[in-house]
Design a protein around this motif. Structure first.
Motif, mmCIF file in Angstrom:
data_model
loop_
_atom_site.group_PDB
_atom_site.id
_atom_site.type_symbol
_atom_site.label_atom_id
_atom_site.label_comp_id
_atom_site.label_asym_id
_atom_site.label_seq_id
_atom_site.Cartn_x
_atom_site.Cartn_y
_atom_site.Cartn_z
ATOM 1 N N GLN A 1 72.843 69.027 21.586
ATOM 2 C CA GLN A 1 73.701 69.230 20.429
ATOM 3 C C GLN A 1 74.513 67.971 20.164
ATOM 4 O O GLN A 1 74.921 67.279 21.085
ATOM 5 C CB GLN A 1 74.642 70.413 20.645
ATOM 6 C CG GLN A 1 73.947 71.761 20.631
ATOM 7 C CD GLN A 1 74.917 72.919 20.626
ATOM 8 O OE1 GLN A 1 76.026 72.815 21.156
ATOM 9 N NE2 GLN A 1 74.518 74.015 20.015
ATOM 10 N N LEU A 2 74.744 67.731 18.888
ATOM 11 C CA LEU A 2 75.549 66.598 18.455
ATOM 12 C C LEU A 2 76.610 67.109 17.486
ATOM 13 O O LEU A 2 76.303 67.899 16.601
ATOM 14 C CB LEU A 2 74.678 65.556 17.767
ATOM 15 C CG LEU A 2 73.583 64.913 18.617
ATOM 16 C CD1 LEU A 2 72.566 64.219 17.757
ATOM 17 C CD2 LEU A 2 74.199 63.945 19.613
ATOM 18 N N GLN A 3 77.826 66.649 17.675
ATOM 19 C CA GLN A 3 78.939 67.078 16.833
ATOM 20 C C GLN A 3 79.616 65.851 16.255
ATOM 21 O O GLN A 3 80.273 65.108 16.984
ATOM 22 C CB GLN A 3 79.926 67.898 17.656
ATOM 23 C CG GLN A 3 81.126 68.404 16.878
ATOM 24 C CD GLN A 3 80.782 69.593 16.016
ATOM 25 O OE1 GLN A 3 79.909 70.398 16.347
ATOM 26 N NE2 GLN A 3 81.453 69.701 14.887
ATOM 27 N N ALA A 4 79.455 65.646 14.953
ATOM 28 C CA ALA A 4 80.096 64.514 14.288
ATOM 29 C C ALA A 4 81.450 64.930 13.736
ATOM 30 O O ALA A 4 81.611 66.056 13.265
ATOM 31 C CB ALA A 4 79.209 63.997 13.167
ATOM 32 N N SER A 5 82.403 64.024 13.788
ATOM 33 C CA SER A 5 83.740 64.291 13.257
ATOM 34 C C SER A 5 84.395 62.982 12.866
ATOM 35 O O SER A 5 83.877 61.897 13.158
ATOM 36 C CB SER A 5 84.585 65.019 14.300
ATOM 37 O OG SER A 5 84.748 64.213 15.454
ATOM 38 N N GLY A 6 85.540 63.093 12.201
ATOM 39 C CA GLY A 6 86.311 61.902 11.876
ATOM 40 C C GLY A 6 86.267 61.495 10.416
ATOM 41 O O GLY A 6 86.931 60.531 10.018
ATOM 42 N N GLY A 7 85.503 62.197 9.621
ATOM 43 C CA GLY A 7 85.445 61.863 8.203
ATOM 44 C C GLY A 7 86.734 62.221 7.495
ATOM 45 O O GLY A 7 87.621 62.872 8.056
#
Length: 134
Positions: free
Chosen positions: A3-9
């Protein structure tokens, strides 16, 4: 399960900075080639930056060279994309992705075209929206 979780936008003015994070679970990311991609409104998905697992080489699409930096924190199993001097044309949904563990971009590919090709990636995060206002 990988699993990959992108954040920070978020929303930022032109010239500003953001740092995107991609937290990996279910695997040790430094065994995999990791890439950042983006899809702008009305455009196809584009490779932005990538990190080749076998030798740590990094690649960037021409439009972000000198402004974006990919990095990693092994202890946190996280890959980052530091984005500086943002432009309105950087507005897009940004995704992180991991290639299959048994594949690496070829060492002879000095341009990074394979590393930046989304078709080479197996696992994708959900995306984080970056909006750059003028």
């Amino acid at each position: 399960e990988v699993q990959l979780q992108a954040s920070g936008g978020g929303l930022v003015q032109a010239g500003g900075s953001l740092r995107l994070s991609c937290a990996a679970s279910g695997f040790t990311f430094d065994d995999y080639t990791i890439g950042w991609f983006r899809r702008a409104p009305g455009k196809e998905r584009e490779g932005v930056s990538c990190f080749r697992n076998i030798d740590g080489s990094t690649y960037y699409v021409d439009s972000v060279k000198g402004r974006f930096t990919i990095s990693s924190d092994n202890a946190k199993n996280t890959v980052y994309l530091q984005m500086n001097s943002l432009k309105p044309e950087d507005t897009a949904v940004y995704y992180c992705a991991a290639a299959d563990k048994n594949w690496s971009p070829p060492l002879w590919d000095h341009s990074g075209s394979y590393c930046l090709a989304s078709a080479m990636y197996e696992y994708w995060g959900q995306g984080t929206l970056v909006t750059v206002s003028s």
